[in-house]
Design an enzyme around this catalytic site. Structure first.
Site, PDB file in Angstrom:
ATOM      1  N   ALA A   1      -3.922   7.271  -5.518  1.00 30.00           N
ATOM      2  CA  ALA A   1      -2.516   6.858  -5.560  1.00 30.00           C
ATOM      3  C   ALA A   1      -2.500   5.344  -5.772  1.00 30.00           C
ATOM      4  CB  ALA A   1      -1.806   7.236  -4.270  1.00 30.00           C
TER       5      ALA A   1
ATOM      6  N   ALA B   1       0.847  -1.200   0.000  1.00 31.38           N
ATOM      7  CA  ALA B   1       0.000   0.000   0.000  1.00 31.38           C
ATOM      8  C   ALA B   1       0.877   1.243   0.000  1.00 31.38           C
ATOM      9  CB  ALA B   1      -0.935   0.001   1.206  1.00 31.38           C
ATOM     10  N   ASN B   2       0.241   2.400   0.137  1.00 28.23           N
ATOM     11  CA  ASN B   2       0.950   3.673   0.269  1.00 28.23           C
ATOM     12  C   ASN B   2       0.230   4.536   1.290  1.00 28.23           C
ATOM     13  OD1 ASN B   2      -1.115   5.329  -1.162  1.00 28.23           O
ATOM     14  ND2 ASN B   2      -0.525   4.011  -2.879  1.00 28.23           N
ATOM     15  N   ARG B   3       0.729   5.734   1.509  1.00 29.18           N
ATOM     16  CA  ARG B   3       0.233   6.578   2.600  1.00 29.18           C
ATOM     17  C   ARG B   3      -0.910   7.515   2.196  1.00 29.18           C
ATOM     18  NH1 ARG B   3       5.896   6.386   3.654  1.00 29.18           N
ATOM     19  NH2 ARG B   3       6.354   5.509   5.725  1.00 29.18           N
TER      20      ARG B   3
END
Length: 425
Positions: free
Chosen positions: A297, A231-233
């Protein structure tokens, strides 16, 4: 109050009063303290307990409370603040303000204050369009009262639609931030558009009426096994704010959201997905669209063969993770031979060479505009503010650091103008 910034929030008697609870919560998240006055009519829609619980302060209701008068008094209440906000500003409260009436705590505080006042009108369309209300609004404009909204759309009354819906919480919050900064929020109250800093207009109510706007938001989660993922932030705050702003401008909005902790924006069809492939499928199912904004994102890679059972560490070699590229949602939609949206916007979150990489992405993806921002520091991904650059083949336009709700409002206004110009041309 100990906070560096504070707001006196006057809650009028309208069904939109429930939205003010979200405004109070999000003001607190921004470090802006709020004291609240709840009118007698407002108590029919929200309770003093709910208001005080969110604000962290007692909710004031009575002009003639001896305790309140001894402790603080309506004069001090109206002046020991940086800004007075009235939401919802009903036709009755607007009339009292325009004519100087002071027969309850709310109207008395408004007459006694020496601070800037921002109102968010909310009422039935016929009440909003009545000559008396128009006359009262003209007087408030002359008096220097700041205004946000109202928007157009369906009303609580069955079959009623038109101008009069209170501005959404992100719009109100953006207007509060501007007012606290000493600037004038955009206003649609008298049928004109106020100028925003930097030269763009706020989106006019109805400026996207009849348009279908497709937006992606948040991260994607790419499974490694049933309990782990890549995942990402991304928090989804920017994408969700854009969806709310587009809905406020009258568009039919489809929001395809990855996993976030945010509530679904009001008046928006929200489709929840997990992975990039699910997001692409949801996006293609939502087409056609007049405008597509890809703010999500999306993870660039996924595990080629996600494990069906939880992977265990046994002290031996690390498990191999073979990665493959995810589908490029922005490029897929922008290069569609049939059914391409009329205007396609991509986002570019970069940590270096922000504008250069955005120009490369613009050409490679085939979109019409890239919104680029620098996420190399702290506080952008997951934060409440953003500094963006609008990159097109014609050049770059850089905006100052703004609340994400204000970035959303500006962007929607900018895109509404692009669609209108394309139609005229």
């Amino acid at each position: 109050m100990s906070a560096s910034r504070s707001v006196l929030l006057i809650i009028g008697g309208g069904i939109a009063a429930y939205k003010v609870l979200e405004v109070i919560r999000r003001l607190k998240d921004r470090g802006i303290a709020s004291r609240c006055i709840l009118t007698k009519a407002g108590e029919q829609f929200v309770t003093p307990l709910a208001v005080s619980s969110l604000a962290g302060e007692r909710c004031f209701t009575d002009l003639f409370s001896l305790t309140d008068e001894a402790d603080i008094g309506h004069i001090q209440l109206s002046r020991s603040t940086d800004l007075v906000v009235v939401a919802p500003a009903t036709a009755d409260l607007i009339a009292k303000m325009a004519n100087g009436h002071a027969d309850d705590l709310a109207s008395t505080a408004l007459l006694a204050t020496d601070k800037r006042v921002l109102i968010a009108p909310a009422m039935n369309p016929r009440m909003w369009q009545h000559p008396a209300t128009r006359r009262n609004m003209a007087q408030l404009e002359k008096d220097g009262i700041l205004v946000v909204g109202p928007n157009s759309g369906a009303m609580a009354e069955r079959g009623e639609s038109g101008p009069g819906r209170m501005a959404e919480p992100p719009e109100i919050l953006a207007a509060i931030e501007l007012a606290l900064a000493g600037e004038k929020p955009s206003t649609r109250a008298i049928g004109f558009l106020g100028r925003l800093p930097g030269g763009d207009h706020a989106p006019a109510a109805g400026s996207l009426a009849g348009k279908h706007v497709l937006i992606t938001s948040g991260p994607t989660h790419e499974p490694i096994d049933p309990v782990r993922y890549i995942a990402n932030r991304s928090s989804g705050k920017q994408g969700h704010a854009i969806a709310a702003a587009a809905a406020a401008a009258g568009a039919r909005v489809t929001l395809v959201s990855g996993p976030v902790t945010l509530p679904d924006p009001a008046g928006v069809e929200t489709i929840h997905v997990e992975s990039a492939r699910q997001m692409l499928a949801a996006v293609e199912a939502a087409l056609p669209a007049d405008l597509a904004i890809f703010a999500a994102a999306v993870a660039d890679w996924r595990v080629a063969d996600a494990a069906s059972e939880k992977m265990k560490k046994d002290g031996g070699a690390l498990p191999p993770l073979s990665l493959v590229e995810n589908p490029d949602i922005l490029a897929t939609v922008a290069h569609r031979p049939n059914g391409r949206p009329g205007f396609v916007v991509g986002f570019a979150a970069e940590t270096q060479h922000v504008i250069d990489y955005a120009r490369v992405k613009l050409a490679k993806k085939g979109c019409d505009l890239i919104v680029a921002n620098d996420v190399g520091g702290t506080g952008v991904m997951g934060g409440d503010a953003n500094t963006v650059h609008l990159v097109t083949v014609d050049g770059v336009e850089t905006w100052p650091t703004l609340p994400k709700e204000e970035v959303a409002s500006r962007l929607v206004a900018h895109l509404a103008q692009k669609l209108a110009a394309a139609k005229a041309g």
